[in-house]
Scaffold this active site. Structure first.
Site, PDB file in Angstrom:
ATOM      1  N   SER A 119      -8.869  -2.400   3.913  1.00  0.00           N
ATOM      2  CA  SER A 119      -7.634  -2.755   3.227  1.00  0.00           C
ATOM      3  C   SER A 119      -6.745  -3.525   4.189  1.00  0.00           C
ATOM      4  CB  SER A 119      -6.913  -1.499   2.736  1.00  0.00           C
ATOM      5  OG  SER A 119      -5.700  -1.831   2.103  1.00  0.00           O
ATOM      6  N   HIS A 123       2.317  -9.482   6.446  1.00  0.00           N
ATOM      7  CA  HIS A 123       3.675  -9.983   6.227  1.00  0.00           C
ATOM      8  C   HIS A 123       4.021 -10.893   7.400  1.00  0.00           C
ATOM      9  CE1 HIS A 123       4.306  -7.248   2.881  1.00  0.00           C
ATOM     10  NE2 HIS A 123       3.858  -6.255   3.636  1.00  0.00           N
ATOM     11  N   HIS A 133      -2.806  -9.982   0.562  1.00  0.00           N
ATOM     12  CA  HIS A 133      -3.454  -8.672   0.455  1.00  0.00           C
ATOM     13  C   HIS A 133      -4.943  -8.888   0.198  1.00  0.00           C
ATOM     14  CE1 HIS A 133      -5.223  -5.913  -2.642  1.00  0.00           C
ATOM     15  NE2 HIS A 133      -4.937  -5.028  -1.719  1.00  0.00           N
ATOM     16  N   ASN A 135      -8.701  -6.306  -0.145  1.00  0.00           N
ATOM     17  CA  ASN A 135      -9.463  -5.073   0.076  1.00  0.00           C
ATOM     18  C   ASN A 135     -10.813  -5.179  -0.611  1.00  0.00           C
ATOM     19  OD1 ASN A 135      -9.695  -3.222  -2.497  1.00  0.00           O
ATOM     20  ND2 ASN A 135      -7.638  -4.076  -2.563  1.00  0.00           N
ATOM     21  N   THR A 136     -11.796  -4.497  -0.041  1.00  0.00           N
ATOM     22  CA  THR A 136     -13.083  -4.286  -0.706  1.00  0.00           C
ATOM     23  C   THR A 136     -13.485  -2.844  -0.438  1.00  0.00           C
ATOM     24  OG1 THR A 136     -14.324  -5.079   1.229  1.00  0.00           O
ATOM     25  CG2 THR A 136     -13.854  -6.685  -0.495  1.00  0.00           C
ATOM     26  N   ARG A 137     -14.193  -2.242  -1.364  1.00  0.00           N
ATOM     27  CA  ARG A 137     -14.498  -0.816  -1.237  1.00  0.00           C
ATOM     28  C   ARG A 137     -15.721  -0.437  -2.073  1.00  0.00           C
ATOM     29  NH1 ARG A 137     -10.261  -1.905  -4.336  1.00  0.00           N
ATOM     30  NH2 ARG A 137     -10.303  -1.272  -6.526  1.00  0.00           N
ATOM     31  N   HIS A 167      -7.429 -20.391  -4.302  1.00  0.00           N
ATOM     32  CA  HIS A 167      -8.273 -20.127  -5.473  1.00  0.00           C
ATOM     33  C   HIS A 167      -9.607 -20.876  -5.398  1.00  0.00           C
ATOM     34  CE1 HIS A 167      -5.813 -17.635  -8.180  1.00  0.00           C
ATOM     35  NE2 HIS A 167      -4.780 -18.190  -7.561  1.00  0.00           N
ATOM     36  N   HIS A 197       8.133  -3.998 -14.950  1.00  0.00           N
ATOM     37  CA  HIS A 197       9.590  -3.836 -15.004  1.00  0.00           C
ATOM     38  C   HIS A 197      10.341  -5.067 -14.509  1.00  0.00           C
ATOM     39  CE1 HIS A 197       8.792  -2.473 -10.811  1.00  0.00           C
ATOM     40  NE2 HIS A 197       9.991  -2.958 -10.563  1.00  0.00           N
ATOM     41  N   GLY A 280      -5.233  13.062   0.199  1.00  0.00           N
ATOM     42  CA  GLY A 280      -4.969  13.589   1.529  1.00  0.00           C
ATOM     43  C   GLY A 280      -5.254  12.657   2.681  1.00  0.00           C
TER      44      GLY A 280
END
Length: 297
Positions: A119, A123, A133, A135-137, A167, A197, A280
């Site tokens: 991850s 900034h 940003h 991430n791969t998982r 892109h 929002h 956790g």
């Protein structure tokens, strides 16, 4: 055919660690090579590497990883590149969420899980250089396993040519896996990184997938690797181009306000943040994505 889940897990975890190492090296090289423009006379930043551990209810080994964070560099104001491999049993809240979202039966009877991934959130010092940003998982349970991840660009000052480059590189890495993948994963990113929002996207998009399991583990893993491989060629040229530009107080103000938008998304909507805290994992590692400074108006 018997599936060797342990071998698959080992290969995936090793790949995520190797990708982490490549990115850390590339970012530290970028810091050292920044020779002109704002902050080029400052000391180059380096990563501070801290082992992380997942807390288990009974105190047994539950895995962990490495949190690598650079603060106050020439190029990066704060960047984290985390890698982890965690395992154990899902708590009741996580079981319910997983079963509801993924439709996996039997979670309550056998809530074991294993997860590994990388991850990254960056900034930038220069408001003209975009935040990013990635991430791969891989996630495994006795009932199902899948891959996920992607990357998205988050500029506070948008440049159409930067967005097009980001892109285009993503598309070039996805097209060998099927011409339908880039448009589908781009649309998924547009939907996933939307902030309801605020009635807007948090950036200019990218690619995103979750629950990816076609039944061909090798193909799914190869796609996940190419999502990871796309990151540096998609992102580094943009940073190298923008870090030499001067910025104004208004530019910095725009950056801080945009970071507030980013923080809102990660704390309210991001699934990875919620999962990490619920299971956790080290809270500092989970919240690494938050910017060092932000502003709300």
């Amino acid at each position: 055919m018997t599936v060797d889940f342990e071998a698959e897990k080992t290969r995936a975890a090793k790949w995520f660690r190797s990708l982490r190492d490549q990115i850390v090296e590339a970012f530290e090289t970028l810091e050292r090579d920044h020779a002109e423009g704002p902050l080029s006379d400052a000391a180059p930043g380096t990563f501070e590497v801290t082992p992380t551990k997942r807390s288990s209810d009974d105190g047994s080994d539950a895995g962990g990883g490495l949190m690598s964070v650079m603060r106050g560099g020439r190029v990066f104001e704060k960047v984290g590149v985390n890698v982890s491999t965690v395992f154990g049993t899902l708590g009741e809240r996580a079981q319910v969420a997983m079963a509801a979202r993924k439709g996996i039966p039997g979670m309550a009877e056998d809530p074991r899980f294993w997860a590994s991934g990388i991850s990254l959130v960056a900034h930038m010092q220069n408001p003209h250089a975009p935040a990013v940003h990635m991430n791969t998982r891989m996630f495994w349970t006795p009932h199902a396993s899948w891959f996920g991840g992607g990357s998205d660009l988050n500029p506070c000052i948008e440049y159409d040519e930067d967005t097009a480059h980001f892109h285009a590189v993503q598309k070039a890495h996805l097209d060998p896996h099927g011409s339908d993948l880039y448009p589908r994963l781009k649309a998924w990113a547009d939907e996933y990184f939307y902030i309801p929002h605020r009635h807007r996207a948090r950036g200019v998009g990218g690619i995103f997938m979750d629950d990816h399991a076609t039944g061909d583990w090798e193909a799914d893993f190869a796609l996940t690797q190419d999502i990871g491989r796309a990151f540096l060629p998609a992102y580094l040229p943009l940073v190298q181009k923008r870090i030499t530009q001067d910025w104004s107080e208004a530019d910095k103000e725009a950056q801080l306000v945009h970071r507030g938008l980013y923080a809102e998304y990660n704390l309210v909507y991001d699934r990875g943040t919620k999962f990490g805290l619920e299971t956790g994992h080290d809270a500092n590692a989970v919240l690494m994505s938050l910017p060092p400074l932000a502003k709300w108006i």
